[in-house]
Design an enzyme around this catalytic site. Structure first.
Site, short mmCIF file in Angstrom:
data_model
loop_
_atom_site.label_atom_id
_atom_site.label_comp_id
_atom_site.label_asym_id
_atom_site.label_seq_id
_atom_site.Cartn_x
_atom_site.Cartn_y
_atom_site.Cartn_z
N HIS A 21 -2.23 -5.57 1.34
CA HIS A 21 -3.38 -6.13 1.13
C HIS A 21 -3.34 -7.46 0.61
O HIS A 21 -2.36 -7.73 -0.07
CB HIS A 21 -4.38 -5.26 0.22
CG HIS A 21 -5.53 -5.90 -0.50
ND1 HIS A 21 -6.92 -5.95 0.01
CD2 HIS A 21 -5.50 -6.81 -1.53
CE1 HIS A 21 -7.73 -6.61 -0.60
NE2 HIS A 21 -6.85 -7.11 -1.54
N LYS A 64 0.71 -1.19 0.04
CA LYS A 64 0.12 -0.01 0.18
C LYS A 64 0.94 1.36 0.08
O LYS A 64 2.05 1.30 0.24
CB LYS A 64 -0.87 -0.09 1.31
CG LYS A 64 -1.89 -0.94 1.03
CD LYS A 64 -2.96 -0.99 2.55
CE LYS A 64 -3.84 -2.02 2.26
NZ LYS A 64 -4.96 -1.81 3.53
N GLU A 104 -9.30 -9.90 -8.05
CA GLU A 104 -8.08 -8.96 -7.99
C GLU A 104 -7.03 -9.19 -8.91
O GLU A 104 -6.55 -8.09 -9.34
CB GLU A 104 -7.81 -9.02 -6.43
CG GLU A 104 -8.89 -8.79 -5.55
CD GLU A 104 -8.56 -8.99 -3.91
OE1 GLU A 104 -9.39 -8.25 -3.16
OE2 GLU A 104 -7.61 -9.53 -3.81
N TYR A 114 -12.27 -1.68 -4.53
CA TYR A 114 -13.01 -1.99 -3.52
C TYR A 114 -14.44 -1.84 -3.35
O TYR A 114 -14.91 -1.48 -2.44
CB TYR A 114 -12.31 -0.85 -2.35
CG TYR A 114 -10.75 -1.12 -2.00
CD1 TYR A 114 -10.62 -2.52 -1.24
CD2 TYR A 114 -9.72 -0.41 -2.37
CE1 TYR A 114 -9.35 -2.69 -0.72
CE2 TYR A 114 -8.66 -0.82 -2.11
CZ TYR A 114 -8.39 -2.03 -1.25
OH TYR A 114 -7.16 -2.20 -0.94
N ASN A 118 -2.02 -0.01 6.97
CA ASN A 118 -1.34 -1.28 7.65
C ASN A 118 -0.56 -2.13 6.56
O ASN A 118 -0.50 -3.08 6.51
CB ASN A 118 -2.39 -2.19 8.20
CG ASN A 118 -3.78 -2.54 6.86
OD1 ASN A 118 -3.38 -2.18 5.66
ND2 ASN A 118 -4.70 -3.05 7.21
#
Length: 141
Positions: free
Chosen positions: A116, A10, A127, A50, A113
């Site tokens: 993914h 990310k 994805e 998303y 975080n």
């Protein structure tokens, strides 16, 4: 059974210059990287990716975050890739993640975080196809 999963490093992790450390962890844990590229999503592309979270309260902040800087997307392959990568990532909240996991080492909060990963075979298929076409993925030997 060998399977594939999608990994995203990310924007927070890329900006902190930790991408190489994450990639090294993947390789040390037996993952083959069969496709990889660096991209910068638009807000609209992040919203499309998303879309499953559209009704969730964090959707707007997540898609804004995921479009704020470059990301590195990878197709990972190994036996039990989805489950093994989820373990290596750690809990969504880095404060709850086990020591030695990617999120514990490089994440700062539940949204920022670091990484993914696909949560199921169906998600992985969607994805991977979102980011890669069949010409971009290295075929097995």
């Amino acid at each position: 059974m060998v399977e594939r999963t999608l990994s995203i490093i990310k924007p927070d992790c890329v900006a902190a210059k930790n991408s190489g450390k994450v990639i090294s962890m993947l390789e040390k844990n037996g993952f083959d990287i069969v496709a990889m590229k660096k991209v910068w999503l638009t807000k609209q592309q992040a919203e499309k990716f998303y879309i499953v979270h559209k009704e969730r309260p964090f959707y707007d902040s997540l898609t804004t975050f995921m479009s704020e800087g470059p990301i590195i997307v990878m197709v990972l392959e190994k036996e039990n890739a989805i489950e093994d990568y989820r373990k290596l990532m750690g809990a969504t909240n880095p404060q709850e993640a086990s020591d030695g996991t990617i999120r514990k080492l490089f994440g700062s909060n539940i949204e920022r975080n670091a990484v993914h990963g696909s949560d199921s075979k169906e998600s992985a298929d969607y994805e991977i196809n979102f980011f890669f076409n069949e010409l971009e993925i290295v075929k097995g030997e």
